[in-house]
Each structure stands twice: as C-alpha cells, then as structure tokens.
Design an enzyme around this catalytic site. Structure first.
Site, short mmCIF file in Angstrom:
data_model
loop_
_atom_site.label_atom_id
_atom_site.label_comp_id
_atom_site.label_asym_id
_atom_site.label_seq_id
_atom_site.Cartn_x
_atom_site.Cartn_y
_atom_site.Cartn_z
N ASP A 1 0.87 -1.17 0.00
CA ASP A 1 0.00 0.00 0.00
C ASP A 1 0.91 1.22 0.00
O ASP A 1 1.38 1.64 1.05
CB ASP A 1 -0.89 -0.05 1.25
CG ASP A 1 -1.72 1.19 1.47
OD1 ASP A 1 -1.91 1.97 0.52
OD2 ASP A 1 -2.18 1.38 2.61
N HIS B 1 -1.50 -2.09 6.37
CA HIS B 1 -0.79 -1.32 7.39
C HIS B 1 -0.04 -2.23 8.36
O HIS B 1 0.22 -1.86 9.51
CB HIS B 1 -1.74 -0.39 8.14
CG HIS B 1 -2.18 0.79 7.33
ND1 HIS B 1 -2.74 1.91 7.88
CD2 HIS B 1 -2.12 1.03 6.00
CE1 HIS B 1 -3.01 2.79 6.93
NE2 HIS B 1 -2.64 2.27 5.77
N ASP C 1 -5.12 1.62 -5.91
CA ASP C 1 -4.57 1.46 -4.56
C ASP C 1 -4.68 -0.01 -4.20
O ASP C 1 -4.75 -0.86 -5.07
CB ASP C 1 -5.33 2.39 -3.60
CG ASP C 1 -4.48 2.83 -2.41
OD1 ASP C 1 -3.79 1.98 -1.84
OD2 ASP C 1 -4.51 4.02 -2.07
N GLU D 1 -0.86 10.84 0.55
CA GLU D 1 -2.11 10.09 0.67
C GLU D 1 -2.33 9.60 2.09
O GLU D 1 -3.45 9.64 2.61
CB GLU D 1 -2.13 8.91 -0.30
CG GLU D 1 -3.49 8.24 -0.46
CD GLU D 1 -3.77 7.14 0.57
OE1 GLU D 1 -4.92 6.67 0.61
OE2 GLU D 1 -2.85 6.74 1.32
N GLU D 2 -1.27 9.13 2.73
CA GLU D 2 -1.43 8.52 4.05
C GLU D 2 -1.84 9.53 5.12
O GLU D 2 -2.26 9.14 6.21
CB GLU D 2 -0.14 7.81 4.48
CG GLU D 2 0.23 6.59 3.64
CD GLU D 2 -0.73 5.41 3.80
OE1 GLU D 2 -1.69 5.52 4.59
OE2 GLU D 2 -0.52 4.39 3.13
#
Length: 340
Positions: free
Chosen positions: A183, A317, A237, A217-218
C-alpha cells in the site's frame, strides 16, 4: 509481452519499496519516478507539494490513474535522557505491527542510522507484565553507542527526523508478494507497467491519460489538487482482504463504497462488467475504514467521476501480502478500461 510487463512491475515494486518514503519524506522516491518515466520517453512534472504527474498520451476526455508512493512511518518526537528516541506516527501506523522491526533514522543533513523499534520492556525474562505496544510505550534503539541525549545529538539526530521501517520485500516462487508498503507501491509499479506498454506501443490510448503519483495520501491530502481538465479519476490502490470481504490476494478489487461514501455508480458498473467480460478474477467490496486520493480530489472541489481498484492485499498497514495473480488481474482491468 504480459510476462515481461509483470516482471517489470515486480522489479519496480522492489525498487520502490527499497526507497524510504514516509509521508513528508518523498523527494528520493519522486526523483526515481521522474527518472524512470523520462527513460521511457515521457515528460513528467513535479508539483510544489511533490506529486509526480505525467501525460502518457491520447486526446479528449482526460482520465487520471492515480497511485501513492508515500508510506506509513514515524518521526522523532523527542530524544530521551537514556539515548533512545521517542517516535510520533506518520499516517495510520500501528505500533503493534512494528514492535521488533528494524528501521532507519534519516537526519536533515543526510546521515542515515540503523536501529530497532521496541517497547519499553521487550524482554520476557525481565518484564513482570507485557507492555502494550502503543505509541507512548515505543522507543527507537539506535545501533550506536549512545546512552544519553547528548550522545544522540552529537550524531546529528534531532526532533523532526524521519524514521522508516524496513520493508522486507520478498517474492516467493509460488507468486506471493510480501512486503511493507505494498500500500501503495505495488499499484504504483502497476502504473509504471502501463506507462511501459504505452511507450512500447502495445497499448493504444483512445483518450488523454495521465498518471498521478501522490506523496501525501497517508495523511489525507495527496490528491487534493489535480489537473483542471480532469473528467475522470481512478485510484489504483490496494484492495482489502479480510473478514466479510470477497476479495483475495489473487483478485482485483473494485470498491463500491468506503469511509468517504459510494464511488461513482456507473463507473463501478463499467469496471465490473469489463472484469466479467474479460474473465478476470475480481470482487466488488465495501471498505468501511478506507479513504483514497480521489476523495481528496472531490473534497478539493473537482467535478469528476471517481473510482477505486487495486490488487488484493492482506494485512494492510502491517507486513502486507499480495500475489502476482492480483497484479495480473489489476493490470488486465486497467488495459481493458483504457481500450474500451
């Protein structure tokens, strides 16, 4: 051609994951993208905030395919009196997944130091009870002979320095892809695969297509600014794999709704019909704890159709896992959409 593109994508994924790029520390990975796209014959541009955008061809009905190359990570919050570093999170980092992980600390003058992430009392032979892996209980132990705050400062380390976790990227003989930061560096590599095939003229574009690689983005605002002529934007994504979801690591995910609400109904329908018509392994899913760059674009006031697809990724994550088949299905769906 497909096998050579898949090999190219996995090679690019390895290259991208090897470059530390927590949100706010993305110059090196952006430069890698610029150089790679220039070698293909394109003319990428970098925005003030650091996003990389490149038009790869075509005319009319402008479409953006977007992926992000910033990752989760941490920053030095303070230097403790015992010479250990107290971290603060960058993005939705889960400390329980990093307890015991090797890392690097990047100073503002370009020095890099290795270390390990551990909780305050990690030894089973010492601790009276387990220490919960929450941010306030985590420390970075430098691989240097330091025992005081002064010792650490002599190295040039200071508050605000970046802490990057080791990716540990592996592709198994059975096709599984294991790494931190799939990711979204896996999908960023897929977009580079699209660029490669356009450059080699194996894809003919029937509309103007641009690739956008975002770097915030995060933390929620990677896609807040896009080219003004954009009519449609598809984020490429990760697809979630887990309880109450249809997607697996070997599929392409088509997201119908996430925490920001539903994606464009007609676009989701078109993508799913293309996947079905091309015999692709796919799933339509709802992701309640997910957000994407294209939602930042919508909040920024852009009037666009929006969608989200990507290869299935397990343990998001965390130390993540996908599969070559997920890459293949995602690439095939993008090519089918570009060729429709």
């Amino acid at each position: 051609m497909e096998n050579s593109t898949i090999t190219f994508i996995t090679d690019q994924m390895k290259a991208l994951t090897s470059i530390p790029s927590p949100s706010g520390f993305t110059k090196e990975v952006a430069q890698y993208l610029v150089s790679t796209l220039e070698e293909m014959g394109f003319t990428p541009e970098r925005s003030r905030k650091g996003n990389v955008c490149v038009t790869i061809g075509g005319e009319g009905s402008p479409l953006i395919l977007a992926a992000h190359v910033d990752t989760l990570g941490a920053m030095v919050r303070s230097i403790k009196s015992n010479g250990r570093l107290r971290p603060t999170t960058l993005g939705g980092h889960q400390w329980c997944t990093a307890d015991g992980e090797n890392c690097t600390v990047h100073t503002r003058d370009g020095k890099v130091y290795t270390g390990v992430v551990l909780n305050k009392e990690p030894s089973a032979h010492v601790a009276d009870q387990k220490v919960e892996a929450t941010e306030e209980n985590m420390e970075i132990l430098l691989d240097e002979n330091v025992s005081t705050e002064k010792d650490v400062k002599v190295l040039g380390i200071q508050v605000g320095d970046i802490i990057a976790m080791d990716p540990r990227t592996v592709v198994t003989p059975s096709g599984y892809i294991k790494s931190r930061f799939l990711d979204d560096k896996l999908s960023a590599a897929i977009l580079l695969g699209i660029a490669k095939e356009v450059a080699e003229k194996t894809i003919t574009l029937n509309r103007k297509v641009s690739l956008l690689f975002t770097v915030y983005e995060e933390v929620g605002h990677g896609g807040s600014s896009i080219p003004a002529d954009t009519e449609e934007m598809i984020c490429v994504d990760m697809g979630c794999v887990g309880d109450d979801l249809g997607c697996t690591e070997r599929m392409v995910s088509i997201c119908a709704k996430d925490s920001g609400g539903p994606y464009n109904y007609d676009l989701v329908t078109e993508l799913s019909e293309l996947a079905k018509a091309n015999g692709l392994d796919y799933a339509i899913d709802v992701y309640p704890h997910y957000g994407s760059d294209v939602e930042a674009s919508l909040r920024g006031g852009f009037d666009i159709r929006h969608g989200l697809i990507g290869p299935g990724v397990y343990a998001s994550h965390n130390y993540e896992r996908s599969h070559i088949d997920g890459v293949r299905n995602t690439l095939a769906l993008l090519k089918a959409y570009l060729g429709k």
